[in-house]
Each structure stands twice: as structure tokens, then as C-alpha cells.
Design an enzyme around this catalytic site. Structure first.
Site, PDB file in Angstrom:
ATOM      1  CG  ASP A   1       4.732  13.774   3.964  1.00  0.00           C
ATOM      2  OD1 ASP A   1       5.695  14.014   3.121  1.00  0.00           O
ATOM      3  OD2 ASP A   1       4.167  12.454   4.036  1.00  0.00           O
TER       4      ASP A   1
ATOM      5  CD  GLU B   1       0.685  11.723  -1.016  1.00  0.00           C
ATOM      6  OE1 GLU B   1      -0.315  11.474  -1.471  1.00  0.00           O
ATOM      7  OE2 GLU B   1       1.195  10.952   0.032  1.00  0.00           O
TER       8      GLU B   1
ATOM      9  CG  ASP C   1       1.102  11.394   4.703  1.00  0.00           C
ATOM     10  OD1 ASP C   1       1.905  10.636   4.640  1.00  0.00           O
ATOM     11  OD2 ASP C   1       0.362  11.956   3.783  1.00  0.00           O
ATOM     12  CB  SER C   2       3.672   6.756   6.959  1.00  0.00           C
ATOM     13  OG  SER C   2       5.053   7.492   7.331  1.00  0.00           O
TER      14      SER C   2
ATOM     15  CE  LYS D   1       7.318  12.172   1.386  1.00  0.00           C
ATOM     16  NZ  LYS D   1       5.838  11.994   1.160  1.00  0.00           N
TER      17      LYS D   1
ATOM     18  CD  GLU E   1       4.014   5.298  -0.988  1.00  0.00           C
ATOM     19  OE1 GLU E   1       4.355   6.413  -0.610  1.00  0.00           O
ATOM     20  OE2 GLU E   1       3.785   4.401  -0.068  1.00  0.00           O
TER      21      GLU E   1
END
Ligand code: KIV
Length: 280
Positions: free
Chosen positions: A88, A118, A49-50, A116, A180
Site C-alpha cells: 500500500d 485508494e 496499511d492494515s 495499491k 472493500e
């Protein structure tokens, strides 16, 4: 060091951890970069999502939608058919186990090999794994919820919580864990105690692999981040190139004889005669 055969499955990543060979991951958002990352032998392409702040001009990761991820994922898969692609689940796309599964299946159907998410979302992770989805965890700085980019796990309580979170995720069956922005010592402890590969970003030298934002290593990002290394100055190269192009168009240097096509003389004469008759 002999390199292991590349495979598009997560077992290969585990084999690399066990052989103590570093896993190389890099974010990827588009087709031409995917071609190059695959050619260079990157192990995992992250469609993270970056993409929101790095490509789409968003303020933060919460603006990224499923449609955004799918759009970029499809382009990356077209460019890299041999590599492991991790996508993501974006912000608010895994609020319930069923919503997470529905969205994960969308990502898998558009080329992701795994997804992925979080944090320690036990029910969600369990449900996805029960339904045969390969899940990577993500602990430490969580960009979807931590809006201040500060190092996580610096004190005993926070570090303990992260170690426990990693153990919980591992027990649930994640295949990989992204760490991270945590201290190097904590990255090392979690890695040593983890059976699954850990991939660090800003988490020191001892994780099983590293991931960086492709824009940061190319120098597309206009500032230098401590966690990254700028291997190329794409910003300067691109700006200089665009300025040179602008100048050449304005000065009539481009296009030159090298860039144009001509008509055969006989065809041209015929055309000019026809035009003259038409006008006269
Ligand atoms: O969004 C992303 O690309 C990521 C990696 C940088 C870890 O989560």
C-alpha cells in the site's frame, strides 16, 4: 480443477480470472507468516496499511507511514521470494503524481511487485502507470479516508459512482481492483464488467478473488467480523500458552532436565577446587 503455474507477475492473475479460477490474497506483515503464506500457495501477499491497526497498535490507517510499510515489506519479501507482493501507498504519500512515483519506487526497490492506492486519483494513477508501475485500485470502503466502517454503494447513486470509478481506473491501466465492503450484487456487476481481476473483501462471492486480514482468519483479532471467517483461535491458544509458561516458571516446572546442559564432572570438579582456593 487444474491449477495454473504460479508466477510472480500480474499476468498470472489475469490468466486466473480468464480461467475462472479464484485468486487467493491475504495480508502479510512479517517474515514467518510470509514463509507460511508462500508455502500454502497464496497468490498475492498484501502488505497493507492494515498493518497499522493490526500490528502496530495505531488508532487508524492515517498513522501508517512509508517507513512502516517499508519495514514490514522487507520482512515479507525475505520470507516470500516467489509470490506477488502488493504494498500500500500509505495515507498522504500520493498527494501529487511525482510524490506518488517517488514513494512507489521506494516500495518497488524494497520488494513490492505492485502498489495499491485508494480512490479514483486519475492523474496519480496515470502517471504511475506511464512510469511502468503496476497499480491496483481500491474502491468501496477506503480506510484512509472513511473512518466509519460502513457498507458503501448501497444506493443507486453510490453504486453508479463506484461502477464509473472502476471503469475509469481500468481505462487508466490498473492491473487489479480491490473492492472493500460493498454489496454482493455490486461486486458481481463490477466484476462482470471488468477486464482486470477484482479482489473482494466483504464484497460477496462473485469477485475474481478474495482477500482477508491474516489476523482475522487466525483469530488474533479479538472480535469476529461479519466479512471474515475465523479459522483458528490464536488469541485463546496464545493466552493459554503464555499462562502455562508463567505458571511453570513460577512452580519451577520449567526448565526441566530436558532443557538444560551440564558440564563434564571432571571440569566441574576442577572449577569447584579453583573457586575454593580463590575464596580461601
Ligand atoms: O490495508 C490492507 O491490508 C488492505 C486490504 C485488506 C484490502 O487494503
Amino acid at each position: 480443477m487444474s491449477s495454473l503455474p504460479r508466477k510472480k507477475d500480474s499476468e498470472y492473475l489475469l490468466t486466473k480470472k480468464q480461467a475462472q479460477q479464484k485468486i487467493v490474497a491475504l495480508t502479510c506483515y512479517d517474515y514467518p507468516t510470509a514463509l507460511l503464506e508462500e508455502q500454502a500457495g497464496v497468490d498475492i501477499l498484501f502488505v497493507g496499511d492494515s498493518v497499522g491497526t493490526n500490528i502496530l497498535g495505531y488508532q487508524d490507517e492515517t498513522e501508517v507511514t512509508m517507513e512502516d510499510i517499508v519495514h514490514h515489506l522487507k520482512a515479507v519479501r525475505r520470507g516470500a521470494n516467489q509470490s506477488y507482493i502488493l504494498a500500500d501507498l500509505p495515507y498522504a504519500s500520493y498527494e501529487t503524481p511525482q510524490q506518488a512515483l517517488d514513494n512507489a519506487r521506494i516500495l518497488l526497490s524494497h520488494g513490492a511487485d505492485g502498489i495499491k492506492l485508494e480512490g479514483v486519483r486519475e492523474e496519480v494513477v496515470k502517471y504511475l502507470i506511464e512510469h511502468n508501475v503496476e497499480v491496483s485500485g481500491h474502491l468501496g470502503l477506503l480506510p484512509q479516508t472513511h473512518h466509519k466502517k460502513v457498507v458503501q454503494g448501497k444506493n443507486f447513486e453510490q453504486a453508479k459512482e463506484l461502477i464509473q470509478g472502476a471503469a475509469t481506473l481500468e481505462q487508466l491501466g490498473i492491473f487489479m481492483l480491490v473492492l472493500e465492503l460493498i454489496p454482493e450484487e455490486l461486486g458481481q456487476i463490477i466484476t462482470q464488467n471488468s477486464r482486470v481481476p477484482t479482489i473482494g473483501i466483504g464484497s460477496g462471492r462473485f469477485t475474481d478473488g478474495q482477500v482477508l486480514i491474516v489476523n482475522d482468519i487466525l483469530g488474533i483479532t479479538p472480535f469476529k467480523l461479519r466479512l471474515a471467517k475465523k479459522y483458528q483461535d490464536y488469541q485463546t491458544l496464545t493466552l493459554d500458552t503464555i499462562k502455562q509458561y508463567k505458571e511453570e516458571v513460577e512452580q519451577e516446572v520449567f526448565p526441566s532436565e530436558d532443557n538444560v546442559r551440564h558440564m563434564a564432572e571432571t571440569e566441574l570438579q576442577q572449577l569447584i577446587t579453583w573457586m575454593n582456593n580463590k575464596i580461601g
